[in-house]
Design an enzyme around this catalytic site. Structure first.
Site, PDB file in Angstrom:
ATOM      1  N   LYS A  29       0.836  -1.201   0.000  1.00 14.58           N
ATOM      2  CA  LYS A  29       0.000   0.000   0.000  1.00 14.58           C
ATOM      3  C   LYS A  29       0.870   1.250   0.000  1.00 14.58           C
ATOM      4  O   LYS A  29       0.638   2.181  -0.776  1.00 14.58           O
ATOM      5  CB  LYS A  29      -0.902  -0.033   1.233  1.00 14.58           C
ATOM      6  CG  LYS A  29      -2.083   0.865   1.136  1.00 14.58           C
ATOM      7  CD  LYS A  29      -2.992   0.695   2.353  1.00 14.58           C
ATOM      8  CE  LYS A  29      -3.813  -0.587   2.283  1.00 14.58           C
ATOM      9  NZ  LYS A  29      -4.126  -1.136   3.611  1.00 14.58           N
ATOM     10  N   ARG A  98      -3.072   2.782   8.690  1.00 17.18           N
ATOM     11  CA  ARG A  98      -3.384   1.544   7.971  1.00 17.18           C
ATOM     12  C   ARG A  98      -2.169   0.650   7.897  1.00 17.18           C
ATOM     13  O   ARG A  98      -1.072   1.105   7.573  1.00 17.18           O
ATOM     14  CB  ARG A  98      -3.812   1.851   6.527  1.00 17.18           C
ATOM     15  CG  ARG A  98      -5.076   2.663   6.437  1.00 17.18           C
ATOM     16  CD  ARG A  98      -5.275   3.183   5.011  1.00 17.18           C
ATOM     17  NE  ARG A  98      -6.421   4.075   4.945  1.00 17.18           N
ATOM     18  CZ  ARG A  98      -7.667   3.676   4.647  1.00 17.18           C
ATOM     19  NH1 ARG A  98      -7.895   2.414   4.361  1.00 17.18           N
ATOM     20  NH2 ARG A  98      -8.649   4.539   4.633  1.00 17.18           N
ATOM     21  N   GLY A 107      -7.420  -7.722   5.015  1.00 22.95           N
ATOM     22  CA  GLY A 107      -8.235  -7.819   6.223  1.00 22.95           C
ATOM     23  C   GLY A 107      -7.569  -8.520   7.398  1.00 22.95           C
ATOM     24  O   GLY A 107      -8.194  -8.712   8.440  1.00 22.95           O
ATOM     25  N   MET A 109      -4.744  -7.631   9.084  1.00 24.14           N
ATOM     26  CA  MET A 109      -4.192  -6.771  10.125  1.00 24.14           C
ATOM     27  C   MET A 109      -5.125  -5.581  10.330  1.00 24.14           C
ATOM     28  O   MET A 109      -6.171  -5.511   9.727  1.00 24.14           O
ATOM     29  CB  MET A 109      -2.794  -6.332   9.736  1.00 24.14           C
ATOM     30  CG  MET A 109      -1.818  -7.490   9.791  1.00 24.14           C
ATOM     31  SD  MET A 109      -0.249  -7.050   9.128  1.00 24.14           S
ATOM     32  CE  MET A 109      -0.622  -6.654   7.470  1.00 24.14           C
ATOM     33  N   ARG A 342      -5.935  -0.259  -8.348  1.00 25.27           N
ATOM     34  CA  ARG A 342      -5.352  -1.605  -8.434  1.00 25.27           C
ATOM     35  C   ARG A 342      -5.772  -2.236  -9.750  1.00 25.27           C
ATOM     36  O   ARG A 342      -6.742  -1.786 -10.383  1.00 25.27           O
ATOM     37  CB  ARG A 342      -5.803  -2.463  -7.258  1.00 25.27           C
ATOM     38  CG  ARG A 342      -7.297  -2.555  -7.171  1.00 25.27           C
ATOM     39  CD  ARG A 342      -7.736  -3.274  -5.921  1.00 25.27           C
ATOM     40  NE  ARG A 342      -9.164  -3.029  -5.736  1.00 25.27           N
ATOM     41  CZ  ARG A 342      -9.854  -3.381  -4.685  1.00 25.27           C
ATOM     42  NH1 ARG A 342      -9.265  -3.979  -3.695  1.00 25.27           N
ATOM     43  NH2 ARG A 342     -11.137  -3.146  -4.605  1.00 25.27           N
ATOM     44  N   HIS A 457     -11.057 -42.976 -14.317  1.00 24.01           N
ATOM     45  CA  HIS A 457     -11.739 -43.157 -15.597  1.00 24.01           C
ATOM     46  C   HIS A 457     -12.709 -42.002 -15.852  1.00 24.01           C
ATOM     47  O   HIS A 457     -12.713 -41.392 -16.929  1.00 24.01           O
ATOM     48  CB  HIS A 457     -12.482 -44.506 -15.574  1.00 24.01           C
ATOM     49  CG  HIS A 457     -13.261 -44.768 -16.809  1.00 24.01           C
ATOM     50  ND1 HIS A 457     -14.591 -44.439 -16.926  1.00 24.01           N
ATOM     51  CD2 HIS A 457     -12.888 -45.283 -18.010  1.00 24.01           C
ATOM     52  CE1 HIS A 457     -15.012 -44.764 -18.134  1.00 24.01           C
ATOM     53  NE2 HIS A 457     -13.996 -45.278 -18.816  1.00 24.01           N
ATOM     54  N   SER A 750       7.078 -41.187 -24.968  1.00 25.21           N
ATOM     55  CA  SER A 750       6.005 -40.301 -24.515  1.00 25.21           C
ATOM     56  C   SER A 750       5.770 -40.586 -23.030  1.00 25.21           C
ATOM     57  O   SER A 750       5.497 -41.724 -22.650  1.00 25.21           O
ATOM     58  CB  SER A 750       4.732 -40.565 -25.318  1.00 25.21           C
ATOM     59  OG  SER A 750       3.701 -39.754 -24.818  1.00 25.21           O
ATOM     60  N   CYS A 817       1.972 -37.426 -22.466  1.00 31.58           N
ATOM     61  CA  CYS A 817       0.550 -37.610 -22.768  1.00 31.58           C
ATOM     62  C   CYS A 817      -0.264 -37.903 -21.522  1.00 31.58           C
ATOM     63  O   CYS A 817      -1.450 -38.183 -21.609  1.00 31.58           O
ATOM     64  CB  CYS A 817       0.353 -38.687 -23.825  1.00 31.58           C
ATOM     65  SG  CYS A 817       0.925 -40.300 -23.288  1.00 31.58           S
ATOM     66  N   TYR A 837       6.773 -31.930 -27.395  1.00 35.58           N
ATOM     67  CA  TYR A 837       5.351 -31.590 -27.379  1.00 35.58           C
ATOM     68  C   TYR A 837       4.708 -32.022 -26.066  1.00 35.58           C
ATOM     69  O   TYR A 837       5.236 -32.857 -25.341  1.00 35.58           O
ATOM     70  CB  TYR A 837       4.612 -32.232 -28.559  1.00 35.58           C
ATOM     71  CG  TYR A 837       4.522 -33.736 -28.487  1.00 35.58           C
ATOM     72  CD1 TYR A 837       3.493 -34.358 -27.779  1.00 35.58           C
ATOM     73  CD2 TYR A 837       5.469 -34.549 -29.110  1.00 35.58           C
ATOM     74  CE1 TYR A 837       3.419 -35.731 -27.692  1.00 35.58           C
ATOM     75  CE2 TYR A 837       5.401 -35.921 -29.031  1.00 35.58           C
ATOM     76  CZ  TYR A 837       4.368 -36.513 -28.318  1.00 35.58           C
ATOM     77  OH  TYR A 837       4.294 -37.870 -28.217  1.00 35.58           O
TER      78      TYR A 837
HETATM   79  C1  PEP Z   1      -0.458 -42.336 -18.444  1.00 33.33           C
HETATM   80  O1  PEP Z   1      -0.298 -43.309 -17.718  1.00 33.33           O
HETATM   81  O2  PEP Z   1      -0.024 -41.211 -18.178  1.00 33.33           O
HETATM   82  C2  PEP Z   1      -1.238 -42.448 -19.687  1.00 33.33           C
HETATM   83  C3  PEP Z   1      -1.356 -41.429 -20.506  1.00 33.33           C
HETATM   84  O3  PEP Z   1      -1.865 -43.632 -19.898  1.00 33.33           O
HETATM   85  P1  PEP Z   1      -3.235 -44.054 -19.199  1.00 33.33           P
HETATM   86  O4  PEP Z   1      -3.777 -42.894 -18.475  1.00 33.33           O
HETATM   87  O5  PEP Z   1      -4.116 -44.528 -20.303  1.00 33.33           O
HETATM   88  O6  PEP Z   1      -2.778 -45.171 -18.312  1.00 33.33           O
END
Ligand code: PEP
Ligand code: MG
Length: 869
Positions: A29, A98, A107, A109, A342, A457, A750, A817, A837
């Site tokens: 402040k 203040r 809030g 202090m 702000r 899942h 991956s 992935c 990636y």
């Molecule tokens: C993982 O295990 O990160 C993956 C992408 O495979 P799954 O989630 O299908 O086991």
């Protein structure tokens, strides 16, 4: 020896006196007030006592030597500047005291307003404002705040006195009390003060100030501030600064007023005049709702000069801070004062518009525009959200497993969801979902599970579909026989309406208004700018041609994971898959696989066509086989024996992934054949060869991959001459440390960080969340859910080892992935690791594009990158 004179430390700085040391020294402040003052923005005059003084005071348990004198000198300067005297009886200088730490602790202090008032000055204030009631109310507030903060009098005693008086007068609101009532209240408050302290309320303004400063320093150590610091990781030894600021009053007649304004519309981001104003009023009048403010435009007629000055100031502030501002101001007898400015809180849509327009106006660069958007906020625009203006009660909170909000009638099984979902919106509520539930998940507007975590899942499939999901909502309990759900004392029946918000994990009984997704031109513009900045490519996890198409629309540069098992669950396929599993010998299995082959091939053709010109990574069958069979108790007699044979205590660590492929090579042979045939067919049809990547799951030993590569090459060479890469997922700690050996047989890696997190941490991805992991997170053992945000120092270090050892052997293509591939902090980590990636569900692709750009900006050292990096 002659002692060198040491200059006494200096603790107090006027706002226009450059102190150096920034917010660490002056608090947020104080630094802001100084910055504005030095910019020439009209703010009330005042000074800051530094955090150093607070640290000294904490060490000495008293104000440091010399501080009193310094404060007196600065009060004298303030008197000079304002033309008013502190402790005067006529038109006294009043100040607020203040707190203000380096890191904002809203809030936590203490603050004291109207300091300097006493029995005589209250009459002067009444004359100056022409408002006896206001003057007395200001004084009673001072006694109350001062009594609580400085002398530790129980706040309740003042509140009770106020409540009693209101009851006596039949007053509904504080504002219903008259000036005479307040005179009586003042006497009561003074008595409470005397009872609590044994002395009269101090009448000497300087004495009030000294004790107030000390008390605000002490408030750094109050329990709520300590709890807040612990929760936010703020060190205990920073201390707070104290700001002593001239009070200004907007209620001194028709040339005074108060208001708030935004430099752009906080809901849309558009330029224009946005704000509210009230003439002859204090901010409290607005908050208390006694008077309805007018639109800011009204100020133009009433106070034209102050209005013009405000417009100029708004422009200056936006140019200086290079961001949209939210400003509070007061006009006292024609003079404009800014009380606060702000960065404005804004909706995601407004954030994008403001960023794009400020870039067009030359106020910020494209890099800054990209850096400024919070990827998590962007996520909101892609899905329906709860209307921010709706009011509702949260019945339970689970994991925010897949963003977006949905309302619908409760159904407890997938068949009912599929059936009723055709006619009306339904929410599928399950203990957890299995691949068997897929038809119900497709039909439902949202999914709520009691168990399961961020990689369950339900979570993974819902995210892939862009559907809201709240998982691991352990406060819920189901009775599937009675077809009811219980949450707290409430029993919900099938057909009752429920709303879920997968962005926050909230579950609400009844319907809540939603706002639709808002993908617009600004959104596209910012993402295109992000694409120019980022190095990481972004792919999608997609299993169907429709998902692939959608992923492309969101900007995916290929498919990083096509989970082929999802193709095994189609209505026409599952019986054949089951036949294959039930077969007693290889010949029986092959017969079933021969029937599956054309179906798989046509799936792959659809995906290749949707992804023409871009790489597609297809993972061979991964889950344990029993997932394709019904639960033992529901299975027909003829299946039971086989189901029992396949049962494992730890299926996630059992016969799955490449272990399955090595034990039943005919399954992978069929899949490889379907892939290369599909690629050849698409090449034939379109003239363009798909970029095929065949991926083997759950490899831990080089020998596993050596054999599977051999199988892949043998089958492919029996077919057409299709080019493809053959690689592996890295999902086991052993695969990371032996990445050099595995790389010998791989064209790419991956990282499957869902399984890698499970196996590296020894946390079951099916059970940990909602059980001990929830406790860990609530209790602060872990800061973040490792299934949501990559555990960089553990799992991440294994990844680093795999990258180093793998790349030492060859120039491998590297990606991720697991679900972390769409989470901004994890994306930033993947950038630093040098992956090629990230791959995530289609709906998270835009977010990953932005996060990847922000990671690149952070690497360039851009200081303004706030999110993700
Ligand atoms: C993982 O295990 O990160 C993956 C992408 O495979 P799954 O989630 O299908 O086991
Ligand atoms: Mg896996």
């Amino acid at each position: 020896m002659i002692a060198t004179p040491v200059a006494a430390p200096r603790y107090v700085y006027d706002f226009d006196d450059p102190a150096g040391g920034g917010r660490e020294r002056l608090g947020g402040k104080g630094a802001g007030l100084a910055e504005m003052t030095q910019l020439g923005v009209p703010v009330p005059a005042g000074f800051t006592i530094t955090t150093e003084a607070c640290r000294e005071a904490m060490a000495l348990q008293d104000l440091p030597e010399g501080l009193d004198t310094e404060i007196d000198e600065h009060i004298a300067a303030l008197e000079e500047r304002t033309g008013k005297r502190f402790g005067d009886q006529a038109d006294t200088l009043l100040v607020s005291v203040r707190s203000g730490a380096a890191v904002s602790m809203p809030g936590m202090m203490d603050t004291i307003l109207n300091l300097g008032l006493n029995d005589a000055a209250v009459a002067g204030l009444a004359t100056a404002t022409g408002n006896q009631r206001f003057a007395r109310d200001s004084y009673r507030r001072l006694i109350q705040m001062y009594g609580e903060v400085v002398d530790g009098i129980d706040a309740h005693r003042f509140e009770q006195a106020l409540t009693d008086l209101k009851a006596k007068r039949g007053a509904a609101q504080d504002t219903d009390l008259t000036a005479d009532d307040l005179a009586e209240l003042l006497e009561t408050f003074k008595r409470i003060y005397r009872d609590g302290t044994g002395t009269d309320f101090p009448q000497d303004a300087r004495d009030q100030l000294r004790r107030a400063v000390r008390a605000v320093f002490d408030s750094w150590k109050n329990p709520r501030a300590e709890v807040y610091r612990r929760a936010h990781g703020i060190p205990d030894d920073l201390g707070t600064a104290v700001n002593v600021v001239q009070m200004v009053f907007g209620n001194k007649g028709d040339t005074s007023g108060t208001g708030v304004c935004f430099t752009r519309d906080p809901s849309t981001g558009e330029q224009g005049l946005y704000g509210e104003f009230l003439v002859n009023a204090q901010g409290e009048d607005v908050v208390a709702g006694i008077r309805t403010p007018e639109p800011l435009q009204a100020m133009q007629q009433r106070l034209p000069e102050a209005f013009q000055q405000l417009l100029d100031t708004m422009r200056r502030l936006e140019e200086h801070y290079r961001d949209m501002q939210d400003i509070e101001f007061t006009v006292e007898e024609g003079a404009l004062y800014l009380l606060q400015t702000r960065a404005a809180k804004r909706t995601a849509a407004a954030g994008l518009k403001a960023a794009v327009e400020m870039t067009d106006e030359g106020l910020i660069s494209r890099d800054e525009a990209v850096a400024r958007i919070d990827p998590a906020q962007l996520d909101q625009l892609l899905h329906p959200m709860l209307d921010p203006n709706a009011s509702y009660t949260v019945a339970a909170t689970g994991l925010n497993a897949s963003p977006g909000a949905a309302s619908g009638k409760i159904v407890f099984d997938a068949d009912t969801a599929a059936e009723r979902g055709e006619r009306e919106p339904v929410i599928l509520v399950r203990w957890e979902t299995t691949p068997d539930d897929i038809h119900g998940m497709i039909a439902a507007k949202g999914i709520l599970t009691v168990h399961g975590g961020m990689t369950s899942h339900a979570a993974v499939v819902a995210r892939g579909m862009g559907k809201p999901c709240v998982a691991g909502c352990e406060a819920l309990s189901l009775d599937l026989n009675a077809r009811t759900a219980r949450v707290g004392d409430t029993t919900l029946n099938e057909g009752d309406v429920l709303t879920i918000d997968g962005g926050t994990g909230r579950v609400i009984v009844g319907e809540v208004e939603l706002v639709p997704p808002q993908i617009n031109e600004d959104f596209q513009t910012v993402l295109e700018w992000a694409d120019d900045i980022r190095r990481l490519k972004v792919r999608a996890n997609a299993d169907t041609p429709d998902d692939a198409k959608r992923a492309r629309e969101f900007g995916a540069q290929g498919i990083g994971l096509c989970r082929t098992e999802h193709m095994f669950f189609g209505e026409d396929r599952l019986p054949v898959v089951q036949e294959m599993i039930m077969a007693h010998d290889e010949a029986g299995r092959r017969a079933a696989l021969d029937r599956l082959l054309p179906m798989q091939q046509s799936d792959f053709e659809g995906i290749f066509e949707a992804m023409a010109g871009l790489p597609v990574t297809i993972r061979l069958l991964d889950p344990p086989l029993h997932e394709f069979l019904p639960p033992l108790e529901q299975a027909p007699e003829k299946m039971r024996e086989r189901i029992k044979q396949l049962q494992e205590a730890n299926p996630m660590l059992g016969t799955r992934g490449c272990r399955l492929g090595l034990q039943y090579p005919e399954i992978y042979e069929m899949q490889v054949r379907a892939i290369v045939r599909a690629a050849a067919a698409v090449r034939e049809r379109t003239g363009e060869a798909p970029l095929v990547e065949i991926m083997h799951p759950l490899v831990g030993f080089a020998e596993e991959l050596r054999r599977l590569r051999e199988l892949t090459v043998a089958v492919a060479s029996e077919e057409n001459d299709v080019e493809y890469l053959c690689g592996t997922m890295i999902e086991l700690p052993r695969a990371c440390v032996r990445a050099d050996e595995i790389a010998e047989h791989a064209d790419f890696f991956s990282f499957g960080t869902n399984d890698l997190t499970q196996t590296a941490l020894g946390f079951s991805r099916d059970d940990a969340e909602g059980k001990f992991l929830t406790h860990y997170l609530e209790d602060g053992v872990l800061e973040r859910n490792p299934f949501e945000t990559l555990d960089q120092s553990g799992v991440g270090d294994l990844m680093r080892i795999a990258v180093e050892r793998g790349r030492a052997v060859k120039d491998l293509k590297l990606g991720i992935c697991g679900e972390h591939g769409g989470e901004p902090k994890s994306v930033a980590f993947c950038h630093k690791l040098g992956l090629d990636y990230v791959s995530c569900s289609p709906f998270r692709v835009p977010l990953a594009r932005l996060a990847a750009a922000q990671a690149a900006l952070a690497e360039k050292g851009a200081a303004y990158v706030a999110a993700g990096g």
